[in-house]
Write an enzyme that holds these catalytic residues in place. Structure first.
Site, PDB file in Angstrom:
ATOM      1  N   THR A 125    -126.084   5.712  52.327  1.00  9.53           N
ATOM      2  CA  THR A 125    -127.385   5.802  51.666  1.00  9.53           C
ATOM      3  C   THR A 125    -127.353   5.114  50.316  1.00  9.53           C
ATOM      4  O   THR A 125    -126.293   5.056  49.665  1.00  9.53           O
ATOM      5  CB  THR A 125    -127.787   7.281  51.472  1.00  9.53           C
ATOM      6  OG1 THR A 125    -128.942   7.363  50.630  1.00  9.53           O
ATOM      7  CG2 THR A 125    -126.668   8.064  50.799  1.00  9.53           C
ATOM      8  N   ASP A 126    -128.507   4.640  49.861  1.00  2.96           N
ATOM      9  CA  ASP A 126    -128.582   4.046  48.530  1.00  2.96           C
ATOM     10  C   ASP A 126    -128.448   5.095  47.433  1.00  2.96           C
ATOM     11  O   ASP A 126    -128.227   4.757  46.259  1.00  2.96           O
ATOM     12  CB  ASP A 126    -129.878   3.251  48.352  1.00  2.96           C
ATOM     13  CG  ASP A 126    -131.140   4.089  48.513  1.00  2.96           C
ATOM     14  OD1 ASP A 126    -131.038   5.284  48.860  1.00  2.96           O
ATOM     15  OD2 ASP A 126    -132.238   3.534  48.312  1.00  2.96           O
ATOM     16  N   GLU A 127    -128.528   6.366  47.805  1.00  2.97           N
ATOM     17  CA  GLU A 127    -128.428   7.422  46.793  1.00  2.97           C
ATOM     18  C   GLU A 127    -127.047   7.502  46.157  1.00  2.97           C
ATOM     19  O   GLU A 127    -126.879   8.133  45.101  1.00  2.97           O
ATOM     20  CB  GLU A 127    -128.830   8.770  47.391  1.00  2.97           C
ATOM     21  CG  GLU A 127    -130.296   8.833  47.798  1.00  2.97           C
ATOM     22  CD  GLU A 127    -130.763  10.211  48.173  1.00  2.97           C
ATOM     23  OE1 GLU A 127    -130.389  11.177  47.472  1.00  2.97           O
ATOM     24  OE2 GLU A 127    -131.508  10.338  49.165  1.00  2.97           O
ATOM     25  N   TYR A 153    -125.465  16.131  47.875  1.00  3.31           N
ATOM     26  CA  TYR A 153    -125.617  15.265  49.045  1.00  3.31           C
ATOM     27  C   TYR A 153    -125.072  13.866  48.779  1.00  3.31           C
ATOM     28  O   TYR A 153    -124.220  13.365  49.517  1.00  3.31           O
ATOM     29  CB  TYR A 153    -127.081  15.179  49.462  1.00  3.31           C
ATOM     30  CG  TYR A 153    -127.382  13.987  50.357  1.00  3.31           C
ATOM     31  CD1 TYR A 153    -126.768  13.870  51.604  1.00  3.31           C
ATOM     32  CD2 TYR A 153    -128.242  12.973  49.941  1.00  3.31           C
ATOM     33  CE1 TYR A 153    -127.015  12.771  52.418  1.00  3.31           C
ATOM     34  CE2 TYR A 153    -128.496  11.884  50.744  1.00  3.31           C
ATOM     35  CZ  TYR A 153    -127.879  11.777  51.980  1.00  3.31           C
ATOM     36  OH  TYR A 153    -128.113  10.689  52.777  1.00  3.31           O
ATOM     37  N   LYS A 157    -121.753  11.801  50.375  1.00  2.29           N
ATOM     38  CA  LYS A 157    -121.845  10.508  51.062  1.00  2.29           C
ATOM     39  C   LYS A 157    -120.986   9.459  50.360  1.00  2.29           C
ATOM     40  O   LYS A 157    -120.335   8.634  51.016  1.00  2.29           O
ATOM     41  CB  LYS A 157    -123.299  10.053  51.125  1.00  2.29           C
ATOM     42  CG  LYS A 157    -124.186  10.902  52.031  1.00  2.29           C
ATOM     43  CD  LYS A 157    -123.758  10.844  53.492  1.00  2.29           C
ATOM     44  CE  LYS A 157    -124.063   9.517  54.128  1.00  2.29           C
ATOM     45  NZ  LYS A 157    -123.742   9.498  55.589  1.00  2.29           N
TER      46      LYS A 157
END
Length: 340
Positions: A125-127, A153, A157
């Protein structure tokens, strides 16, 4: 080609399975999914009788079950979508995110090493990059952007991504990683912004918006994401990270207002709620690398994609009504439990 797709009963994983079965009729797709609250086996109903598809209910953290699956199916590739992914839930209960997203990833890669595969692909994810300031629209996430996580979260990741790259360097495992922007489209579990807004608006319920709704996200239609992963696992370089972005930056409040307009609902339904802890302000991806190396670009403009998404929810009420009522949890036992 035998491909194990983990988390394939979820939103993006199921769409990827549909894409692969349609494009590669000679491939075998094995879906491994624990069927947590966000896993919905009824999503896969249209492919359950496909001779090139099979479903296995198991946890990626269950080493014995994962090894048994690899021993039996002898996969050529593994594409890992399986993850706890809702930020709010990670704030309430971080431990399950650490267990599934980190330990589960390590179990899968150990199995890949033990049984030998051509490629392990991690869907990220870009998060993991944190966020960007609203007043710097010239800034974008690239593959070289330092990891700077904001939530349990995204931390889980990012940890998994680092572990994947470590397995490549230490053990020579053939890996790749993709980091995508916010996805939207069919079969999206109605706890995320777009499907929640659609479902609530149809029921004339309040449409919750964090803070002032000024947070900006880069929206990617799920079909475009699936095509990108397809390219990466077949043609992408081993050991590389590829960012997948939609070039569709939108404020959350503008998304909600668009959906209200498409459904003919009053904006009076919009209800501003206390902001999320550590809420990232802006995500924006530069997909130049995947475009230059693999020729990928997003094909779906947001105006078209959001219309298709709204229409899908209008035409597939039973799917999300079963989720809202909780009946979707019974689907495995009713429709699949007798298959052994």
């Amino acid at each position: 080609m035998n491909i194990i797709v983990t988390g394939g009963a979820g939103f993006i994983g199921s769409n990827f399975i549909f894409h692969m079965l349609a494009k590669y009729p000679d491939y075998r797709i094995i879906c491994l999914d624990k069927l947590t609250y966000a896993g919905n086996l009824s999503t896969l109903e249209c492919v359950m009788d496909n001779p090139n598809f099979s479903f296995v209910k198991a946890d990626i953290c269950d080493r014995e079950a994962v090894y048994a699956l690899f021993e039996r199916e002898k996969p050529d590739m593994v594409v890992n979508f399986a993850a706890e992914s809702h930020v709010d839930r990670s704030i309430d209960n971080p431990s399950i995110f650490l267990h599934t997203n980190i330990i589960g990833t390590s179990v899968l890669m150990d199995a890949c090493l033990k049984y030998g595969i051509e490629r392990y692909h991690q869907v990220s994810t870009d998060e993991v990059y944190g966020d960007l300031p609203l007043d710097r629209p010239d800034l974008f996430f690239t593959e070289e952007t330092p990891l700077h996580t904001s939530s349990p979260y995204s931390s889980s990741k990012a940890s998994a991504d680092l572990l994947v790259l470590a397995y490549h360097r230490t053990y020579g495992l053939n890996v790749s990683i993709s980091r995508c922007s916010n996805n939207y489209g069919p079969y999206h579990f109605p706890e995320k912004l777009i499907p929640l807004t659609i479902v609530n608006a149809l029921a004339n319920k309040a449409l919750p918006v964090y803070g002032k709704g000024e947070n900006v996200r880069d929206w990617l239609y799920v079909e475009d994401h699936c095509k990108a992963i397809d390219l990466i696992i077949h043609k992408g370089r081993v050991g590389e990270v590829y960012n997948i972005g939609g070039h569709n930056e939108m404020k959350n409040i503008d998304i909600v207002k668009i959906i209200c307009r498409l459904l003919g609902k009053s904006e009076d339904l919009i209800t501003y709620v206390a902001d999320r802890k550590g809420h990232d302000m802006r995500y924006a991806i530069d997909p130049a690398k995947i475009h230059a190396e693999l020729g990928w670009l997003p094909e779906t403009k947001f105006a078209d994609g959001i219309r298709k998404t709204v229409d899908w929810y209008l035409n597939n009420r039973k799917w999300w009504e079963d989720i809202v009522s909780g009946e979707y949890r019974d689907y495995y036992d009713k429709m699949y439990g007798n298959r052994g």
